[in-house]
Motif scaffolding. Structure first.
Motif, PDB file in Angstrom:
ATOM      1  N   ASN A 214      45.877  33.222-118.975  1.00 38.87           N
ATOM      2  CA  ASN A 214      45.356  32.269-119.953  1.00 38.87           C
ATOM      3  C   ASN A 214      45.891  30.871-119.636  1.00 38.87           C
ATOM      4  N   LEU A 215      45.247  30.191-118.716  1.00 40.39           N
ATOM      5  CA  LEU A 215      45.699  28.855-118.319  1.00 40.39           C
ATOM      6  C   LEU A 215      45.538  27.825-119.434  1.00 40.39           C
ATOM      7  N   GLN A 216      44.749  28.127-120.442  1.00 39.02           N
ATOM      8  CA  GLN A 216      44.561  27.188-121.551  1.00 39.02           C
ATOM      9  C   GLN A 216      45.853  26.990-122.350  1.00 39.02           C
ATOM     10  N   ASN A 217      46.762  27.950-122.288  1.00 32.27           N
ATOM     11  CA  ASN A 217      48.039  27.850-123.017  1.00 32.27           C
ATOM     12  C   ASN A 217      49.212  27.587-122.080  1.00 32.27           C
ATOM     13  N   LEU A 218      48.926  27.205-120.861  1.00 32.72           N
ATOM     14  CA  LEU A 218      49.983  26.999-119.871  1.00 32.72           C
ATOM     15  C   LEU A 218      50.983  25.932-120.301  1.00 32.72           C
ATOM     16  N   GLN A 219      50.515  24.883-120.964  1.00 39.08           N
ATOM     17  CA  GLN A 219      51.438  23.812-121.349  1.00 39.08           C
ATOM     18  C   GLN A 219      52.545  24.343-122.263  1.00 39.08           C
ATOM     19  N   GLN A 220      52.245  25.341-123.100  1.00 36.20           N
ATOM     20  CA  GLN A 220      53.258  25.917-123.990  1.00 36.20           C
ATOM     21  C   GLN A 220      54.348  26.635-123.205  1.00 36.20           C
ATOM     22  N   LYS A 221      53.975  27.179-122.046  1.00 39.06           N
ATOM     23  CA  LYS A 221      54.952  27.876-121.206  1.00 39.06           C
ATOM     24  C   LYS A 221      55.733  26.892-120.335  1.00 39.06           C
ATOM     25  N   LEU A 222      55.048  25.874-119.845  1.00 42.29           N
ATOM     26  CA  LEU A 222      55.685  24.927-118.926  1.00 42.29           C
ATOM     27  C   LEU A 222      56.588  23.918-119.635  1.00 42.29           C
ATOM     28  N   LEU A 223      56.219  23.485-120.820  1.00 42.64           N
ATOM     29  CA  LEU A 223      56.978  22.449-121.528  1.00 42.64           C
ATOM     30  C   LEU A 223      58.466  22.775-121.623  1.00 42.64           C
ATOM     31  N   PRO A 224      58.874  23.973-122.074  1.00 43.40           N
ATOM     32  CA  PRO A 224      60.319  24.254-122.145  1.00 43.40           C
ATOM     33  C   PRO A 224      61.006  24.212-120.778  1.00 43.40           C
ATOM     34  N   LEU A 225      60.312  24.676-119.729  1.00 46.07           N
ATOM     35  CA  LEU A 225      60.892  24.622-118.382  1.00 46.07           C
ATOM     36  C   LEU A 225      61.073  23.183-117.918  1.00 46.07           C
ATOM     37  N   PHE A 226      60.078  22.343-118.156  1.00 46.20           N
ATOM     38  CA  PHE A 226      60.169  20.940-117.771  1.00 46.20           C
ATOM     39  C   PHE A 226      61.291  20.245-118.541  1.00 46.20           C
ATOM     40  N   GLU A 227      61.397  20.496-119.837  1.00 43.72           N
ATOM     41  CA  GLU A 227      62.456  19.879-120.648  1.00 43.72           C
ATOM     42  C   GLU A 227      63.831  20.310-120.153  1.00 43.72           C
ATOM     43  N   LYS A 228      63.971  21.586-119.824  1.00 44.14           N
ATOM     44  CA  LYS A 228      65.251  22.091-119.296  1.00 44.14           C
ATOM     45  C   LYS A 228      65.568  21.410-117.960  1.00 44.14           C
ATOM     46  N   PHE A 229      64.577  21.318-117.098  1.00 48.70           N
ATOM     47  CA  PHE A 229      64.776  20.676-115.804  1.00 48.70           C
ATOM     48  C   PHE A 229      65.224  19.226-115.978  1.00 48.70           C
ATOM     49  N   ILE A 230      64.536  18.497-116.841  1.00 44.43           N
ATOM     50  CA  ILE A 230      64.858  17.082-117.050  1.00 44.43           C
ATOM     51  C   ILE A 230      66.272  16.922-117.601  1.00 44.43           C
TER      52      ILE A 230
END
Length: 182
Positions: free
Chosen positions: A111-127
């Protein structure tokens, strides 16, 4: 929302999937530059020329796999996170092997339509964890741009043809050395 300037490299051989991943990232990243690679050679070039902060890759690519992407990215810079997104890997052992190989995350494309919900926490952690890396990569990009600008200037003016070639080459070396200082 993330407003930290980021460079994301998407390694994907399906244009439609690359477009969807890009669209999902832009939903939560307001200051992002995205490049797409679809071949192993273009990945190598993009790592050096684009110098990404994060790499997002499909697992099954034409002629190579997510394992190859992880290896190539980690050889270039072991700190750059690699996130694998695939539709064909339902094997828990392979998923664990990806994480053990250095992947920072693993998601299915179901479900790529909800990908941002999965990626956002990873990006925030990385930053939050990699501020130093982001700053070093940005300094490297600036240095590379200045070096390219100087090389292009010298090439444009064809200084190689003048009789003071050695003096100019020495000057070029000194300027490039000066530019590389942090």
């Amino acid at each position: 929302m993330i407003d930290t300037p980021l460079r994301i490299l998407i390694v994907e051989d399906l244009v439609s999937d690359a477009f969807l991943v890009q669209k999902q990232i832009k939903k939560f990243c307001t200051n992002v530059e995205i490049s797409i690679s679809d071949k192993e050679l273009s990945l190598a070039v993009a790592l050096k020329q684009f110098l990404p902060d994060i790499v997002i890759s499909d697992f099954n690519l034409e002629g190579f796999t997510g394992f190859d992407v992880i290896k190539q990215v980690k050889e270039f810079n072991k700190e750059i996170p690699v996130i694998i997104i695939t539709g064909n890997l339902n094997n828990e052992e392979k998923a664990a092997e990806l994480i053990m190989s250095g992947a920072s995350g693993f998601f299915l494309k179901e479900n790529l339509q909800n990908l941002q919900q999965k990626l956002l926490p990873l990006f925030e952690k990385f930053i939050s964890e990699k501020q130093d890396l982001i700053k070093r990569l940005e300094r490297q990009r600036e240095k590379d741009a200045r070096e390219k600008e100087l090389t292009d200037y010298l090439r444009h003016h064809d200084f190689e043809a003048y009789e003071h070639k050695e003096a100019i080459l020495s000057l070029k070396e000194k300027v490039l050395k000066l530019l590389s200082l942090d």
